[in-house]
Design a protein around this motif. Structure first.
Motif, PDB file in Angstrom:
ATOM      1  N   LEU A  17      11.981   2.922  -3.590  1.00  0.00           N
ATOM      2  CA  LEU A  17      12.810   3.360  -2.463  1.00  0.00           C
ATOM      3  C   LEU A  17      12.051   3.283  -1.138  1.00  0.00           C
ATOM      4  N   ALA A  18      10.771   3.556  -1.167  1.00  0.00           N
ATOM      5  CA  ALA A  18       9.952   3.465   0.045  1.00  0.00           C
ATOM      6  C   ALA A  18       9.595   2.018   0.365  1.00  0.00           C
ATOM      7  N   PHE A  19       9.356   1.220  -0.670  1.00  0.00           N
ATOM      8  CA  PHE A  19       8.872  -0.146  -0.493  1.00  0.00           C
ATOM      9  C   PHE A  19       9.917  -1.055   0.144  1.00  0.00           C
ATOM     10  N   ILE A  20      11.173  -0.952  -0.288  1.00  0.00           N
ATOM     11  CA  ILE A  20      12.196  -1.893   0.176  1.00  0.00           C
ATOM     12  C   ILE A  20      12.398  -1.828   1.692  1.00  0.00           C
ATOM     13  N   PRO A  21      12.681  -0.645   2.278  1.00  0.00           N
ATOM     14  CA  PRO A  21      12.832  -0.631   3.747  1.00  0.00           C
ATOM     15  C   PRO A  21      11.552  -1.001   4.486  1.00  0.00           C
ATOM     16  N   ALA A  22      10.383  -0.671   3.904  1.00  0.00           N
ATOM     17  CA  ALA A  22       9.120  -1.040   4.548  1.00  0.00           C
ATOM     18  C   ALA A  22       8.968  -2.559   4.587  1.00  0.00           C
ATOM     19  N   VAL A  37       0.836  -1.199   0.000  1.00  0.00           N
ATOM     20  CA  VAL A  37       0.000   0.000   0.000  1.00  0.00           C
ATOM     21  C   VAL A  37       0.870   1.249   0.000  1.00  0.00           C
ATOM     22  N   LEU A  38       1.974   1.218   0.739  1.00  0.00           N
ATOM     23  CA  LEU A  38       2.911   2.348   0.752  1.00  0.00           C
ATOM     24  C   LEU A  38       3.495   2.567  -0.640  1.00  0.00           C
ATOM     25  N   PHE A  39       3.892   1.488  -1.303  1.00  0.00           N
ATOM     26  CA  PHE A  39       4.414   1.583  -2.672  1.00  0.00           C
ATOM     27  C   PHE A  39       3.393   2.261  -3.580  1.00  0.00           C
ATOM     28  N   PHE A  40       2.144   1.798  -3.501  1.00  0.00           N
ATOM     29  CA  PHE A  40       1.080   2.357  -4.332  1.00  0.00           C
ATOM     30  C   PHE A  40       0.886   3.845  -4.041  1.00  0.00           C
ATOM     31  N   ILE A  65      10.545   4.816  -9.152  1.00  0.00           N
ATOM     32  CA  ILE A  65      11.760   4.539  -8.371  1.00  0.00           C
ATOM     33  C   ILE A  65      11.608   5.051  -6.943  1.00  0.00           C
ATOM     34  N   LEU A  66      10.949   6.195  -6.771  1.00  0.00           N
ATOM     35  CA  LEU A  66      10.694   6.696  -5.410  1.00  0.00           C
ATOM     36  C   LEU A  66       9.831   5.707  -4.631  1.00  0.00           C
ATOM     37  N   ALA A  67       8.835   5.145  -5.278  1.00  0.00           N
ATOM     38  CA  ALA A  67       7.982   4.160  -4.617  1.00  0.00           C
ATOM     39  C   ALA A  67       8.778   2.916  -4.237  1.00  0.00           C
TER      40      ALA A  67
END
Length: 198
Positions: free
Chosen positions: A47-52, A18-21, A43-45
Motif C-alpha cells: 500500500l505504501a509502495f504503489i503511490p510512492a 526502501v519505503l516498502f522495506f 500488504i501495508l508495505a
C-alpha cells in the motif's frame, strides 16, 4: 527543467523500494485494520509502495521529459499485481510481479536478437558507447540474466518466508544486477568505440 540535483536520481529509483522495506519491517508481525479489513505487514508495505512508485515516476517524467519503456512496463505491472494483492489481500500476486517483469525484459531482448535490432543499444548507447558486436553479446547475456532472475524470484517466494523474499527483493536483486554489470566490464572495454576527437 534545470539540471536536477545529483541525489534525485537514486532517490527516485530506490526510494519506493526502501519505503516498502521499511514499512514491511515495521509491521511484519502486526495486523492493521483498514476499512474493516485486516492487513499484514506485506500488504501495508505494498500500500505504501504503489503511490510512492507512481509519485517517483511522475517526478522522473517531469525531470527527464519522458519515461523509459522499461519504467512504464514496471509501473503498469506494479499497479496491476500490487493492486490485485491489496484487493484480494494476498501477497502472492505482488511477489509474482518481478518474475513477469524479468521474463518480459528477457523476451524483449531475445526478440531484438532474433530481429537483429539493437534495442538495448538504443537505450544505453549514450552512456555506454560500444560497437554492434559488443551490443549483441551484452544483449544475449542480459536476456539470459533476466531469465535467471525470474527463476531466482520464483524459487525464493515459493519456498521461503515473506521476510526472506523482502530481503531478497530489496537487497539481493540489486546486488545481483550490480555484480552482473561489473562482471561485464571486460566486454565494455573490448568493444568500446574510439573516443571522438575535435
Amino acid at each position: 527543467m534545470e539540471n536536477p540535483k545529483p541525489w534525485l536520481k537514486p532517490l527516485l529509483e530506490f526510494g519506493p523500494l526502501v519505503l516498502f522495506f521499511a514499512v514491511f519491517m515495521l509491521f511484519r508481525n502486526d495486523t492493521v485494520s483498514i476499512a474493516g479489513r485486516d492487513y499484514g505487514g506485506f500488504i501495508l508495505a505494498t500500500l505504501a509502495f504503489i503511490p510512492a512508485l507512481v509519485l517517483a515516476s511522475v517526478v522522473q517524467w517531469r525531470v527527464n521529459g519522458r519515461l523509459q519503456p522499461m519504467q512504464i512496463a514496471t509501473l503498469v505491472l506494479v499497479l496491476v499485481f500490487g493492486g490485485l494483492s491489496i484487493w484480494l489481500n494476498d501477497p502472492r500476486f505482488f511477489k509474482m510481479k518481478p518474475t513477469l517483469i524479468y521474463l518480459l525484459f528477457g523476451a524483449i531482448l531475445g526478440a531484438s536478437l532474433v530481429l537483429r535490432r539493437n534495442w538495448l543499444g538504443a537505450v544505453l548507447s549514450e552512456a555506454l558507447p560500444m560497437d554492434d558486436h559488443g551490443w549483441r553479446k551484452l544483449t544475449l547475456r542480459m536476456a539470459v540474466f533476466f531469465v535467471v532472475l525470474a527463476i531466482a524470484n520464483e524459487v525464493i517466494w515459493r519456498n521461503f518466508s515473506d521476510e526472506t523474499w523482502v530481503w531478497f527483493k530489496t537487497f539481493g536483486l540489486p546486488i545481483m544486477l550490480f555484480a552482473f554489470l561489473m562482471g561485464n566490464a571486460g566486454l565494455y572495454r573490448a568493444h568500446a568505440l574510439p573516443e571522438k576527437r575535435d
